[in-house]
Design a protein around this motif. Structure first.
Motif, PDB file in Angstrom:
ATOM      1  N   ALA A 230      81.276 131.039  59.997  1.00  0.00           N
ATOM      2  CA  ALA A 230      80.257 131.236  61.038  1.00  0.00           C
ATOM      3  C   ALA A 230      80.022 129.918  61.772  1.00  0.00           C
ATOM      4  O   ALA A 230      79.955 129.877  62.998  1.00  0.00           O
ATOM      5  N   ALA A 231      79.947 128.831  61.003  1.00  0.00           N
ATOM      6  CA  ALA A 231      79.702 127.512  61.608  1.00  0.00           C
ATOM      7  C   ALA A 231      80.909 127.057  62.426  1.00  0.00           C
ATOM      8  O   ALA A 231      80.756 126.432  63.480  1.00  0.00           O
ATOM      9  N   LEU A 232      82.115 127.344  61.939  1.00  0.00           N
ATOM     10  CA  LEU A 232      83.314 126.969  62.692  1.00  0.00           C
ATOM     11  C   LEU A 232      83.396 127.755  64.000  1.00  0.00           C
ATOM     12  O   LEU A 232      83.880 127.258  65.015  1.00  0.00           O
ATOM     13  N   TYR A 233      82.902 129.015  63.974  1.00  0.00           N
ATOM     14  CA  TYR A 233      83.041 129.876  65.159  1.00  0.00           C
ATOM     15  C   TYR A 233      82.185 129.369  66.313  1.00  0.00           C
ATOM     16  O   TYR A 233      82.655 129.221  67.434  1.00  0.00           O
ATOM     17  N   SER A 234      80.904 129.126  66.033  1.00  0.00           N
ATOM     18  CA  SER A 234      80.028 128.591  67.082  1.00  0.00           C
ATOM     19  C   SER A 234      78.727 128.108  66.430  1.00  0.00           C
ATOM     20  O   SER A 234      78.439 128.465  65.289  1.00  0.00           O
ATOM     21  N   PRO A 235      77.931 127.319  67.160  1.00  0.00           N
ATOM     22  CA  PRO A 235      76.713 126.744  66.559  1.00  0.00           C
ATOM     23  C   PRO A 235      75.779 127.812  65.962  1.00  0.00           C
ATOM     24  O   PRO A 235      75.171 127.590  64.923  1.00  0.00           O
ATOM     25  N   ASN A 236      75.681 128.982  66.624  1.00  0.00           N
ATOM     26  CA  ASN A 236      74.854 130.064  66.071  1.00  0.00           C
ATOM     27  C   ASN A 236      75.713 131.222  65.591  1.00  0.00           C
ATOM     28  O   ASN A 236      75.302 132.391  65.654  1.00  0.00           O
ATOM     29  N   ALA A 274      93.491 138.722  70.923  1.00  0.00           N
ATOM     30  CA  ALA A 274      94.897 139.138  70.860  1.00  0.00           C
ATOM     31  C   ALA A 274      95.497 138.942  69.461  1.00  0.00           C
ATOM     32  O   ALA A 274      96.396 139.654  69.049  1.00  0.00           O
ATOM     33  N   GLU A 275      94.992 137.958  68.727  1.00  0.00           N
ATOM     34  CA  GLU A 275      95.611 137.626  67.434  1.00  0.00           C
ATOM     35  C   GLU A 275      94.541 137.376  66.378  1.00  0.00           C
ATOM     36  O   GLU A 275      93.463 136.870  66.688  1.00  0.00           O
ATOM     37  N   PHE A 276      94.875 137.710  65.128  1.00  0.00           N
ATOM     38  CA  PHE A 276      93.990 137.397  64.008  1.00  0.00           C
ATOM     39  C   PHE A 276      94.540 136.153  63.298  1.00  0.00           C
ATOM     40  O   PHE A 276      95.749 135.928  63.294  1.00  0.00           O
ATOM     41  N   LEU A 277      93.631 135.396  62.683  1.00  0.00           N
ATOM     42  CA  LEU A 277      94.081 134.274  61.856  1.00  0.00           C
ATOM     43  C   LEU A 277      94.347 134.810  60.448  1.00  0.00           C
ATOM     44  O   LEU A 277      93.495 135.479  59.867  1.00  0.00           O
ATOM     45  N   TYR A 278      95.541 134.530  59.916  1.00  0.00           N
ATOM     46  CA  TYR A 278      95.854 134.910  58.538  1.00  0.00           C
ATOM     47  C   TYR A 278      96.091 133.653  57.718  1.00  0.00           C
ATOM     48  O   TYR A 278      96.837 132.763  58.152  1.00  0.00           O
ATOM     49  N   THR A 279      95.471 133.573  56.572  1.00  0.00           N
ATOM     50  CA  THR A 279      95.742 132.416  55.710  1.00  0.00           C
ATOM     51  C   THR A 279      95.678 132.788  54.231  1.00  0.00           C
ATOM     52  O   THR A 279      94.942 133.689  53.836  1.00  0.00           O
ATOM     53  N   GLU A 280      96.485 132.074  53.466  1.00  0.00           N
ATOM     54  CA  GLU A 280      96.452 132.225  52.004  1.00  0.00           C
ATOM     55  C   GLU A 280      95.799 131.000  51.374  1.00  0.00           C
ATOM     56  O   GLU A 280      95.796 130.850  50.161  1.00  0.00           O
ATOM     57  N   SER A 281      95.274 130.111  52.249  1.00  0.00           N
ATOM     58  CA  SER A 281      94.691 128.852  51.768  1.00  0.00           C
ATOM     59  C   SER A 281      93.260 128.673  52.253  1.00  0.00           C
ATOM     60  O   SER A 281      92.997 127.861  53.136  1.00  0.00           O
ATOM     61  N   PRO A 300      89.223 132.389  66.521  1.00  0.00           N
ATOM     62  CA  PRO A 300      89.533 133.733  66.019  1.00  0.00           C
ATOM     63  C   PRO A 300      88.273 134.579  65.843  1.00  0.00           C
ATOM     64  O   PRO A 300      87.232 134.060  65.445  1.00  0.00           O
ATOM     65  N   LYS A 301      88.374 135.880  66.167  1.00  0.00           N
ATOM     66  CA  LYS A 301      87.287 136.828  65.891  1.00  0.00           C
ATOM     67  C   LYS A 301      87.462 137.408  64.492  1.00  0.00           C
ATOM     68  O   LYS A 301      86.511 137.913  63.918  1.00  0.00           O
ATOM     69  N   VAL A 302      88.723 137.392  64.019  1.00  0.00           N
ATOM     70  CA  VAL A 302      89.040 137.981  62.717  1.00  0.00           C
ATOM     71  C   VAL A 302      89.849 136.967  61.913  1.00  0.00           C
ATOM     72  O   VAL A 302      90.878 136.476  62.386  1.00  0.00           O
ATOM     73  N   LEU A 313      83.991 137.477  62.914  1.00  0.00           N
ATOM     74  CA  LEU A 313      83.113 136.444  63.466  1.00  0.00           C
ATOM     75  C   LEU A 313      82.618 136.824  64.853  1.00  0.00           C
ATOM     76  O   LEU A 313      83.276 137.571  65.583  1.00  0.00           O
ATOM     77  N   GLY A 314      81.447 136.289  65.207  1.00  0.00           N
ATOM     78  CA  GLY A 314      80.913 136.561  66.537  1.00  0.00           C
ATOM     79  C   GLY A 314      79.679 135.733  66.810  1.00  0.00           C
ATOM     80  O   GLY A 314      79.207 134.992  65.947  1.00  0.00           O
TER      81      GLY A 314
END
Ligand SMILES: [Zn+2]
Length: 369
Positions: A230-236, A274-281, A300-302, A313-314
């Motif tokens: 949430a914090a990485l996405y935006s301040p609020n 258009a794209e989701f972030l995928y991570t295993e880390s 990323p929204k997802v 995220l939003g």
């Protein structure tokens, strides 16, 4: 024109999540000279007569043979200006649906246009066109992947007239690859019967349905990831986690994730990017987040994380809940498409076009308000 029937059709389908999510889909009612169509930024579930825009059909008809510039931007701008000029007096403050010229093509009173997950399992399937021909022989028109807006209307006009020449009747079912379905009829009863007929034919072919049964993950870690994202996405920023058996399987590896590696339909781009972030880390989340943002030019929204599920995220809770619905829709389409030859995404070129399309940006902006 009395819009009671149109409002009822819109509210009934709009409040059924099997057919309509968020601001998606649109409806119209016409006679020979006028058409009333859903305004851009309105929602079918709650629309009232005020939400529709009156259009002059003679002016919309003229658009189909107008001589527009070749360039994408120039052509879209010129056709958009003509569409706005086709509004009837008293509707100058409203913006008609992006699919207005397409609605006008059908010589039927009522039009229902929706993006049901089950239908899109077919339209986003590798063998969708072939299987549609088997399930609905001579009953539908298939529209291959196309840019939206005016160009799509031109393509549909051509395909509808080919159908009429071949079948000796007007088409009432239009399937659009990576997009959805149009149903056209003169009565509400016929709309319902045609829509149910299509759904029944699709269900008859369905192998597997999504497994949305509960799944668990490390709740403590999930909470801290939520806060971090949430914090990485935006301040609020806001974040929520979607976790069920189907999603956990999809995020189990990069290979398992491939059905979600690109967008299925324009709605997914509008509400989930258009794209989701995928991570295993997850321990490297800040790095992964920055890499993604640098590469794509947007946050990323997802964010899909192995062992956890999908973080949505939003900027607001409403924003997050809408994106959640559309992400779950993508998951359903991924599963349904297995019954129609496996997932087929939009092309990178088209994804890029939609992501930058002025009218979709407008739709998303209005829906956020
Ligand atoms: Zn549509």
């Amino acid at each position: 024109m009395n819009l009671t029937e149109l409002v009822k059709l819109s509210n009934d389908y709009g409040s059924n999540e099997d057919y309509v999510l968020a601001g998606g889909g649109n409806t119209s009612l016409k006679d020979d000279s006028e058409m009333y169509i859903k305004g851009s930024g309105t929602t079918l579930a709650t629309i009232t007569a005020d939400g529709f825009v009156g259009m002059d059909r003679a002016k919309l008809n003229a658009m189909m043979t107008a001589d527009y510039p070749q360039g994408d931007k120039e052509r879209e701008a010129a056709s958009l200006a003509d569409m706005m000029a086709a509004r009837l007096p008293g509707f100058e403050d409203k913006r008609p649906s992006v699919e207005t010229t397409l609605h006008n093509l059908f010589p039927f009173r009522l039009i229902l246009h929706v993006h049901p997950a089950l239908v899109n399992g077919l339209t986003c399937g590798q063998d969708g066109e072939k299987i549609a021909a088997e399930l609905l022989p001579g009953e539908h028109v298939w529209i291959p992947l196309s840019r939206p807006g005016y160009v799509l209307s031109l393509l549909c006009r051509e395909k509808l007239s080919e159908y009429k020449a071949a079948q000796g009747k007007e088409a009432q079912i239009l399937l659009l690859q990576n997009h959805g379905i149009f149903i056209a009829a003169d009565t509400r009863e016929e709309i319902d019967a045609l829509m149910e007929h299509v759904m029944e034919r699709l269900r008859s072919r369905l192998g597997r349905t999504p497994d949305f049964s509960a799944a668990s993950c490390d709740a403590g870690k999930a909470e801290s990831l939520k806060r971090e994202l949430a914090a990485l996405y935006s301040p609020n920023g806001k974040a929520d986690l979607l976790c069920n058996q189907e999603i956990l399987s999809l995020v189990a590896s990069r290979h398992a994730f491939s059905p979600l590696s690109a967008a299925f339909t324009p709605d997914h781009i509008v509400y989930c990017k258009a794209e989701f972030l995928y991570t295993e880390s997850p321990e490297l989340m800040d790095v992964k987040f920055k890499e993604f943002t640098d590469k794509t030019g947007y946050a990323p929204k997802v964010v899909c994380v192995k062992g956890f599920g999908a973080f949505i995220l939003g900027d607001t809770d409403k924003d997050v809940s809408t994106s959640k619905m559309l992400f779950l829709d993508a998951v359903k389409i991924a599963v349904y498409s297995e019954s129609f030859g496996g997932p087929l995404h939009m092309t990178p070129e088209l994804i890029d076009f939609i992501a930058n399309w002025e009218m979709e940006a407008y739709r998303q902006k209005v829906n956020k308000e």
